[in-house]
Every structure is written in structure tokens, then in C-alpha cells.
Design a protein around this motif. Structure first.
Motif, PDB file in Angstrom:
ATOM      1  N   UNK A  55      -9.350  -9.645  10.064  1.00  0.00           N
ATOM      2  CA  UNK A  55      -8.860  -8.461  10.761  1.00  0.00           C
ATOM      3  C   UNK A  55      -7.604  -7.966  10.052  1.00  0.00           C
ATOM      4  N   UNK A  56      -7.509  -6.656   9.929  1.00  0.00           N
ATOM      5  CA  UNK A  56      -6.361  -6.060   9.255  1.00  0.00           C
ATOM      6  C   UNK A  56      -5.359  -5.604  10.301  1.00  0.00           C
ATOM      7  N   UNK A  57      -4.166  -6.126  10.207  1.00  0.00           N
ATOM      8  CA  UNK A  57      -3.111  -5.732  11.136  1.00  0.00           C
ATOM      9  C   UNK A  57      -2.538  -4.383  10.728  1.00  0.00           C
ATOM     10  N   UNK A  58      -2.199  -3.587  11.727  1.00  0.00           N
ATOM     11  CA  UNK A  58      -1.574  -2.296  11.436  1.00  0.00           C
ATOM     12  C   UNK A  58      -0.283  -2.470  10.647  1.00  0.00           C
ATOM     13  N   UNK A  59       0.362  -3.607  10.853  1.00  0.00           N
ATOM     14  CA  UNK A  59       1.617  -3.860  10.143  1.00  0.00           C
ATOM     15  C   UNK A  59       1.405  -4.015   8.643  1.00  0.00           C
ATOM     16  N   UNK A  60       0.182  -4.384   8.233  1.00  0.00           N
ATOM     17  CA  UNK A  60      -0.091  -4.597   6.810  1.00  0.00           C
ATOM     18  C   UNK A  60      -0.597  -3.347   6.110  1.00  0.00           C
ATOM     19  N   UNK A  61      -0.848  -2.291   6.862  1.00  0.00           N
ATOM     20  CA  UNK A  61      -1.381  -1.064   6.274  1.00  0.00           C
ATOM     21  C   UNK A  61      -0.259  -0.218   5.687  1.00  0.00           C
ATOM     22  N   UNK A  65       2.274   8.398   4.360  1.00  0.00           N
ATOM     23  CA  UNK A  65       2.892   9.031   3.187  1.00  0.00           C
ATOM     24  C   UNK A  65       2.520   8.302   1.902  1.00  0.00           C
ATOM     25  N   UNK A  66       2.550   6.946   1.931  1.00  0.00           N
ATOM     26  CA  UNK A  66       2.228   6.198   0.712  1.00  0.00           C
ATOM     27  C   UNK A  66       0.735   6.276   0.398  1.00  0.00           C
ATOM     28  N   UNK A  67      -0.102   6.359   1.433  1.00  0.00           N
ATOM     29  CA  UNK A  67      -1.539   6.528   1.201  1.00  0.00           C
ATOM     30  C   UNK A  67      -1.818   7.857   0.520  1.00  0.00           C
TER      31      UNK A  67
END
Length: 268
Positions: A55-61, A65-67
């Protein structure tokens, strides 16, 4: 306490005392059992085994702006601007992992990649194209053959020396035996996969590449011989070119420009 236990063991209890002792034993046993169950509920065992699907945490996304900055930094970088330095295996695997997470209707995952690595293998790939065109020259118009020869000459002058990896792009027309979706959906899925690949490559310092549609060698690209080379057995399977990647020559910069997105959007 011990005197009481000795008295219980003596067997001299009256009927009333025996019944009371029995009831107290039941109550005490149930109390102990309840405490054990409560402890297990409040302290579940800890397992170190990771879940099968992380599972991908929102904190790791990355931030929005950087995307957007990564997307806007993507460039089509031709082999002439690559240095010949090799990408690492880990970097190439990261790029391919990103490609594997493209959207796909009904999870057919139709993308199929064949990785050609290194100068010698890329030269052999170009030799294969050359041999096929030579063997089939009688079935090719003079204009198409001359165009192929000219483009092949340019590829020979830059691809083997400058490109680190050449990834031939295939599409399995029916990737799952029980599902056959409209072709355009599968082509779109592969295109999204290639975009993921390109974005992942753009995130690697010094990484660059471009998607060659192989229009200049389209007769071989669309042949069964090419499908056989890629392990694509269905005559409806498609080859959609190749993605060439490597490391950008030091000091090279590339500008990008797009017209305003609002010119292409209508709100209803």
C-alpha cells in the motif's frame, strides 16, 4: 490458604460447602479465560511479512507541483544527444516496473517488451532489419526501400554507440484468453505504459530517450518475422516501435513548449 486447600482435599466438606467450592471454581476459571481472551484481542501478534500488494501512503507520494514538474521535464531525446554511457540494471528495471503500472481495462496488461542491451546487441538488431529488407526487396517499392536504407544508415551511425538499451514495444492483442477488448483500448494501454516508462526515465539523473515508431522500417515491424522475434504468436499482435534510452551528453539541455491548455479544453 494452605489450611483451606487441605480442608478441601480432605473430603469432609458438607453438601453446602461442596456446592459453594464448585461454583467458585467455575467462576474463577471463567475469569482467567476471559482475561486471556481480552489480552489476545488487545495485543494481536505482530508479523514482519510484508503484504503481497504494498500500500502506498499519501505521505510517500510527491506533491502535485513536483509531479507536474516531472511531467513537464519529459523530453524526446534523440540518440545523437546520448553519450553512450550505460544505464544500470537497477535503473532499467525501475523504468520497466513503472511501465507495468499503466492503466489497463479489465487488467489485460497487453504491453510486451523485449530489451536489447548494449552496442553489440543493438548492432545485431539493425542487422536483422537490414537482412529482412534485403531478402524481401522484390516486394518493396523502390521509394520505400531507399527510405529504409537512408534511415538505417543514420541509425547505424548513432544507435550502437550512443544508446544504452533499446526496448522493442509489443502489444498482445488478446492478453487474457477469456477477454478480447477493442484494439484501440489495448493500444492506448500500451501507449500509457510507454509514457510511464518515459517519465520514470526522466526522473533518473542524466536519463533520456525517445519512442521510435519504426515507421521507416514498418514493413518489417508489421511482419510475422518481427512478431516471432518478440515471441508474439498471434497474427493480430502488434509491434509499436521501440523505446531507445541512455544517458544524455553532459551539458546538453532541451527546451519544451506547449500551447496553453485552455485552448484545447471546453467546459460544459
Amino acid at each position: 490458604m494452605f489450611e483451606f486447600l487441605e480442608y478441601l482435599a480432605s473430603g469432609k466438606l458438607t453438601d453446602g460447602e461442596a456446592e459453594l467450592a464448585y461454583n467458585l471454581t467455575i467462576i474463577y476459571g471463567l475469569s482467567v479465560l476471559s482475561m486471556v481472551v481480552l489480552y489476545k484481542v488487545l495485543n494481536p501478534p505482530q508479523h514482519n511479512t510484508p503484504p503481497s500488494t504494498p500500500m502506498v501512503s499519501n505521505d510517500s507520494l510527491p506533491s502535485a507541483e513536483s509531479t507536474l514538474a516531472l511531467i513537464k521535464s519529459r523530453r524526446s531525446i534523440m540518440p545523437k544527444d546520448l553519450s553512450g554511457a550505460s544505464l544500470t540494471t537497477a535503473e532499467v528495471e525501475l523504468v520497466l516496473e513503472a511501465a507495468n503500472w499503466a492503466p489497463t481495462h479489465h487488467k489485460t496488461e497487453p504491453w510486451r517488451y523485449t530489451v536489447v542491451q548494449g552496442s553489440e546487441a543493438i548492432s545485431e538488431y539493425l542487422d536483422m532489419l537490414d537482412t529482412w529488407y534485403s531478402d524481401n526487396k522484390e516486394d518493396i517499392s523502390e521509394a520505400d526501400y531507399d527510405r529504409f536504407v537512408a534511415k538505417l544508415s543514420g541509425a547505424r551511425s548513432t544507435w550502437p554507440e550512443n544508446v544504452s538499451h533499446l526496448v522493442v514495444i509489443g502489444m498482445a492483442r488478446q492478453a487474457l484468453p477469456e477477454k478480447k477488448l477493442p484494439e484501440w483500448e489495448e493500444i492506448s494501454a500500451v501507449a500509457c505504459s510507454v509514457q510511464n516508462m518515459h517519465l520514470a526515465l526522466s526522473s533518473i539523473e542524466g536519463g533520456g530517450g525517445f519512442w521510435s515508431s519504426h515507421t521507416w522500417c514498418r514493413m518489417f515491424r508489421d511482419s510475422q518475422d518481427m512478431r516471432d522475434f518478440l515471441g508474439l504468436k498471434d497474427k493480430e499482435d502488434r509491434v509499436l516501435g521501440a523505446f531507445l534510452m541512455g544517458r544524455v551528453q553532459e551539458g546538453k539541455t532541451f527546451k519544451g513548449k506547449r500551447r496553453d491548455w485552455m485552448e484545447k479544453v471546453t467546459w460544459k
